[in-house]
Scaffold this motif. Structure first.
Motif, mmCIF file in Angstrom:
data_model
loop_
_atom_site.group_PDB
_atom_site.id
_atom_site.type_symbol
_atom_site.label_atom_id
_atom_site.label_comp_id
_atom_site.label_asym_id
_atom_site.label_seq_id
_atom_site.Cartn_x
_atom_site.Cartn_y
_atom_site.Cartn_z
ATOM 1 N N SER A 72 0.861 -1.176 0.000
ATOM 2 C CA SER A 72 0.000 0.000 0.000
ATOM 3 C C SER A 72 0.900 1.230 0.000
ATOM 4 O O SER A 72 2.012 1.190 0.520
ATOM 5 C CB SER A 72 -0.916 0.014 1.229
ATOM 6 O OG SER A 72 -0.142 0.095 2.422
ATOM 7 N N ASP A 87 4.025 2.319 4.105
ATOM 8 C CA ASP A 87 3.252 1.175 3.597
ATOM 9 C C ASP A 87 2.375 0.695 4.755
ATOM 10 O O ASP A 87 2.728 -0.203 5.500
ATOM 11 C CB ASP A 87 4.215 0.087 3.127
ATOM 12 C CG ASP A 87 3.503 -1.070 2.425
ATOM 13 O OD1 ASP A 87 2.265 -1.071 2.382
ATOM 14 O OD2 ASP A 87 4.206 -1.974 1.924
ATOM 15 N N SER A 336 -2.273 6.268 -4.208
ATOM 16 C CA SER A 336 -2.734 5.139 -3.397
ATOM 17 C C SER A 336 -3.567 4.151 -4.205
ATOM 18 O O SER A 336 -3.495 2.943 -3.985
ATOM 19 C CB SER A 336 -3.540 5.641 -2.197
ATOM 20 O OG SER A 336 -2.703 6.338 -1.307
ATOM 21 N N GLN A 339 -1.315 2.029 -5.898
ATOM 22 C CA GLN A 339 -0.290 1.587 -4.946
ATOM 23 C C GLN A 339 1.125 1.858 -5.453
ATOM 24 O O GLN A 339 1.991 0.991 -5.524
ATOM 25 C CB GLN A 339 -0.471 0.109 -4.576
ATOM 26 C CG GLN A 339 -0.358 -0.893 -5.699
ATOM 27 C CD GLN A 339 -0.932 -2.229 -5.316
ATOM 28 O OE1 GLN A 339 -2.143 -2.402 -5.360
ATOM 29 N NE2 GLN A 339 -0.100 -3.170 -4.949
#
Length: 634
Positions: A72, A87, A336, A339
């Motif tokens: 992430s 992350d 995001s 990712q």
């Protein structure tokens, strides 16, 4: 002779120099960050994985792509030497070399091994150098500050990534209850900026508050609204060169500027731009535009000077960019939705993109959240961590996987949560971070999408009417059988903080997290009754169900029990042996089969679904292991 003598002297000198250099290389300790160097090249011994050298000699026996790539992408900070990418879902801060962009090391990552010796990534840790869902990061004087959400601490690391200090901020929970909500499940964004060694600012998207922590003091401002010192989804904030606090308000389409002591200074209106991330430089302001999937550059007055990016998944495109950082002419964009971390020069030329693995089940656990059951008892479970919906047959084995990777196309999900099945066995999926509800027929073919909703969670269908809890606005949206919005129910209707919703017969049942109560409405949403939940029952879950006796079922997350409420006796009963778990994340949901003969409870913390008969006797368990054939996903 003299020439030979000089040649011998030179050769000896060179030999001494080589020996000296070798001694320096052996005796001088390597910097910490060179211990795990990822060079971007597949060397001998590496297969589809870059671990900086032969895996068996330099990287250990087990190495997976997601060690060097983010699962992430949450937040970004930069020091003199490092690019630091948060992350959140792997409970770590990843350090990349500032020049080569190669992965160097990670702070906070916890590792273990399964019975077969395979490397597994655990669910964070309680220690000072580990995290549980770190949500924000910033730097000050080359020190690194990390907000460790679930451990309720701010952890400070040196420029060499060694722990310096830990500050307890558990008192913030009283001011920001959503601070300890689980990210990817029900948490909002926490913005974070460091103004000094012991001087912090935070923004909370869900409570619309700005928090200032100078030393041991705490002050807050904010409530929901559009006036001065009112906010609507303050997603991020930054400290400007003038010392003022710049707050990006996503839903109000503006930046609100506050003085260091949180007094109103001015608005910078951004009509048509919904800012998420913000970075304030000497002569410009950068924001990520979550609505248009781009980065917008403003002058200090708020005039747009340039934009770059568009919706998509190519290297130069974004999907819900959430954070941006301007540092020494470089622009770092946290994308995001894709990712990834995209890095640009001052002229907005893309230099590199650090991307995560396309499949998010690598090394991940089975994380069942909401659950729905069809007329023939097929079981559907949402997994927000892997961005998938998994289908099992009535006896447990896996039948189907919906959503091959996180995305925004049909059949893809970005944080799937609530599920519901109608009388025709159509499946409804709350695609939370895509701000939509996707609908599939009983053969799981895509049918259509409901898009006029923001962050949907719990769903319920009755008499062809769909009820959806909109998580961020804390409202309930109601749709007819043509999927048209017919009503929005909120504060004025007696709905304060809705969690779960269930419509059965002529009633609608709702759990209200603000009052710790169960509210009963008729189908027109007139309040009929309110049942207060006793104090010995802990945190309430989202999903509600009704058993064959007409008792209302929900879960007590704190005590890991399923609760049954009898409307006739007005008594609460507790069922289920789900074990104890000291970890702070307790998420369990419950549903009942259409024929009321079977009860299902998801347990995201322990990665399982427990199945009971109507007498609350356990029948079997879906645990995501070989018994259910989920090992092929890992």
């Amino acid at each position: 002779m003299k020439f030979n003598k000089n040649l011998k002297i030179a050769a000896i000198a060179i030999l001494i120099l080589i020996i000296a250099l070798m001694l320096v290389m052996v005796l001088v300790p390597k910097p910490k960050y060179l211990m795990h160097c990822y060079d971007g090249v597949l060397n001998s011994g590496e297969e589809d994985v870059d671990c900086g050298g032969p895996c068996e000699t330099e990287c250990g026996a087990h190495q997976y792509t997601f060690e060097a790539a983010p699962v992430s992408a949450t937040d970004i900070a930069v020091t003199t030497d490092f690019i630091l990418l948060l992350d959140e879902m792997r409970h770590r801060v990843m350090a990349f070399h500032k020049d080569s962009f190669s992965h160097i090391d990670s702070i906070g990552e916890t590792k273990g091994a399964d019975d077969a010796g395979n490397l597994m990534f655990n669910s964070g840790g309680l220690g000072n150098e580990t995290f549980i869902f770190p949500c924000s990061i910033d730097t000050y004087k080359d020190q690194v500050y990390v907000v460790d959400r679930m451990n309720q601490k701010i952890k400070v690391f040196s420029k060499d990534l060694d722990l310096v200090s830990v500050k307890d901020i558990s008192y913030l929970v009283a001011k920001i209850p959503s601070f300890i909500d689980a990210p990817g499940i029900d948490a909002g964004s926490i913005g974070f900026a460091v103004a000094g060694d012991e001087d912090f600012y935070l923004s909370d998207e869900l409570t619309n508050k700005i928090v200032h922590i100078p030393g041991d003091e705490v002050s807050t401002v904010g409530s929901s609204g559009k006036d001065q010192l009112e906010f609507s989804k303050p997603y991020d904030l930054d400290i400007g060169p003038d010392g003022n606090v710049y707050v990006a308000e996503y839903a109000n389409e503006r930046i609100q500027v506050l003085s260091p002591d949180l007094k109103f200074v001015k608005f910078i209106n951004l009509e048509g731009i919904m800012p998420k991330g913000i970075s304030v430089g000497e002569d410009k302001i950068l924001v990520t535009d979550g609505k248009n999937h781009q980065v917008v550059v403003l002058d200090m007055s708020g005039k747009v000077t340039s934009k770059f990016g568009s919706k998509g998944d190519s290297p130069t495109q974004f999907y819900i960019p959430t954070r941006v950082l301007l540092d020494n002419g470089m622009i770092y964009v946290v994308d995001s939705g894709n990712q990834k971390l995209a890095i640009y020069d001052n002229d907005q030329n893309l230099l590199t993109a650090i991307e995560g693995p396309k499949t998010e089940m690598m090394g991940a656990s089975f994380a069942p959240f909401f659950i729905a059951v069809s007329s023939n008892k097929d079981i559907f479970v949402s997994d927000p961590i892997s961005n998938k919906v998994l289908g099992f047959n009535a006896d447990g084995p896996l039948q189907v996987i919906m959503g091959e990777s996180r995305g925004y196309h049909n059949d893809q999900f970005n944080n799937p949560t609530g599920l519901a099945i109608d009388s025709n066995d159509n499946l409804y999926v709350s695609d939370k971070n895509n701000n939509r509800i996707q609908i599939f027929d009983k053969e799981l073919n895509y049918v259509t999408t409901i898009e006029d909703i923001y962050k949907p969670m719990c769903l319920s269908i009755n008499w062809g009417t769909l009820y959806a809890v909109e998580d961020d606005t804390k409202t309930i949206k109601i749709y007819n059988n043509a999927h048209e919005l017919i009503k929005t129910v909120g504060h004025l209707d007696g709905v304060i903080l809705p969690l779960g919703i269930l419509s059965v017969g002529d009633n609608v049942y709702m759990t209200d997290d603000a009052k710790r109560s169960i509210k009963i409405f008729d189908l027109e949403f007139n309040l009929l009754d309110e049942i207060m939940v006793p104090s010995d029952i802990g945190e309430l879950n989202e999903q509600l169900a009704m058993d064959k006796e007409g008792n209302l079922l929900f879960n007590d997350l704190s005590n890991r029990k399923t609760i049954s409420y009898n409307f006739d006796t007005k008594e609460f009963a507790k069922y289920g042996d789900f074990g104890t778990d000291p970890e702070p994340i307790q998420i369990m949901e419950v549903t009942v089969s259409p024929d009321k003969s079977t009860i299902y409870v998801t347990d995201i913390r322990k990665g399982r679904v427990k199945v009971f008969n109507d007498q609350y006797e356990e029948l079997f368990e879906i645990n995501g292991g070989k018994d259910n054939m989920l090992d092929t996903l890992i």
